[in-house]
Design a protein around this motif. Structure first.
Motif, PDB file in Angstrom:
ATOM      1  N   SER A   1     -15.700  -4.520  -4.654  1.00 23.03           N
ATOM      2  CA  SER A   1     -17.273  -4.504  -3.567  1.00 23.03           C
ATOM      3  C   SER A   1     -18.438  -5.105  -3.909  1.00 23.03           C
ATOM      4  O   SER A   1     -19.541  -4.860  -3.298  1.00 23.03           O
ATOM      5  N   GLY A   2     -18.009  -6.451  -3.879  1.00 21.69           N
ATOM      6  CA  GLY A   2     -19.057  -7.315  -3.562  1.00 21.69           C
ATOM      7  C   GLY A   2     -20.250  -8.114  -4.920  1.00 21.69           C
ATOM      8  O   GLY A   2     -20.764  -8.863  -5.196  1.00 21.69           O
ATOM      9  N   LEU A   3     -19.647  -7.562  -6.372  1.00 19.39           N
ATOM     10  CA  LEU A   3     -20.268  -7.802  -7.800  1.00 19.39           C
ATOM     11  C   LEU A   3     -20.059  -9.397  -7.628  1.00 19.39           C
ATOM     12  O   LEU A   3     -19.255  -9.333  -8.105  1.00 19.39           O
ATOM     13  N   VAL A   4     -21.472 -10.063  -8.189  1.00 20.81           N
ATOM     14  CA  VAL A   4     -20.623 -10.938  -8.838  1.00 20.81           C
ATOM     15  C   VAL A   4     -20.516 -11.235 -10.285  1.00 20.81           C
ATOM     16  O   VAL A   4     -21.293 -10.700 -11.103  1.00 20.81           O
ATOM     17  N   ILE A   5     -19.751 -12.460 -10.445  1.00 22.15           N
ATOM     18  CA  ILE A   5     -18.695 -11.739 -12.288  1.00 22.15           C
ATOM     19  C   ILE A   5     -19.393 -13.244 -12.934  1.00 22.15           C
ATOM     20  O   ILE A   5     -18.944 -14.427 -12.656  1.00 22.15           O
TER      21      ILE A   5
ATOM     22  N   ALA B   1     -11.270 -18.930  -8.513  1.00 25.29           N
ATOM     23  CA  ALA B   1     -12.236 -19.168  -7.103  1.00 25.29           C
ATOM     24  C   ALA B   1     -12.684 -17.852  -7.066  1.00 25.29           C
ATOM     25  O   ALA B   1     -13.838 -18.177  -6.553  1.00 25.29           O
ATOM     26  N   GLU B   2     -11.941 -16.593  -7.880  1.00 26.50           N
ATOM     27  CA  GLU B   2     -12.560 -15.485  -6.729  1.00 26.50           C
ATOM     28  C   GLU B   2     -14.015 -15.275  -7.951  1.00 26.50           C
ATOM     29  O   GLU B   2     -13.366 -15.046  -9.484  1.00 26.50           O
ATOM     30  N   SER B   3     -14.988 -15.234  -8.124  1.00 27.63           N
ATOM     31  CA  SER B   3     -16.241 -14.905  -8.456  1.00 27.63           C
ATOM     32  C   SER B   3     -16.491 -13.245  -8.561  1.00 27.63           C
ATOM     33  O   SER B   3     -17.989 -13.243  -8.704  1.00 27.63           O
ATOM     34  N   ARG B   4     -16.496 -13.128  -7.366  1.00 25.82           N
ATOM     35  CA  ARG B   4     -16.711 -11.616  -7.379  1.00 25.82           C
ATOM     36  C   ARG B   4     -15.579 -10.426  -7.044  1.00 25.82           C
ATOM     37  O   ARG B   4     -14.583 -10.544  -7.219  1.00 25.82           O
ATOM     38  N   THR B   5     -15.891  -8.990  -7.433  1.00 28.67           N
ATOM     39  CA  THR B   5     -15.572  -7.943  -7.583  1.00 28.67           C
ATOM     40  C   THR B   5     -15.368  -7.736  -5.925  1.00 28.67           C
ATOM     41  O   THR B   5     -15.719  -8.496  -5.225  1.00 28.67           O
TER      42      THR B   5
END
Length: 96
Positions: free
Chosen positions: A24-28, A18-22
């Protein structure tokens, strides 16, 4: 389940991360994500045979969450769902 593994093989459905952000908030993007290594056991084979021909019981059962080797198994697509068929020796741990 239409897919019944043979011997000491296991069918696993990878759990989506479910984690699609780093942090620091960047979208992967999906293309940059690593393949998951945790999945749910969907089907279990009867087990391997020892030298005397007796079955060795499987250590996992349907419904277990498992951690598996990164490049293990064979990917199979069945009815728009993707599964991984792998040997029991490629399973590293049961996740509680």
């Amino acid at each position: 389940m239409k897919l019944q593994p043979l011997g000491d093989r296991v069918v696993v459905k990878a759990t989506e991360d479910a984690e699609s952000r780093t942090p620091s908030g960047l979208v992967i993007p999906d293309t940059a994500k690593e393949k998951p290594q945790i999945g749910e056991v969907i089907a279990v084979g009867p087990g391997a045979r020892d030298d005397d021909g007796d079955r060795i019981p499987m250590e996992v059962s349907v419904g277990d969450k498992v951690l598996y080797s990164k490049f293990a198994g064979t990917e199979v697509k069945l009815d728009a769902d993707e599964y991984l068929v792998l040997s029991e020796r490629d399973l590293l741990a049961v996740v509680n």
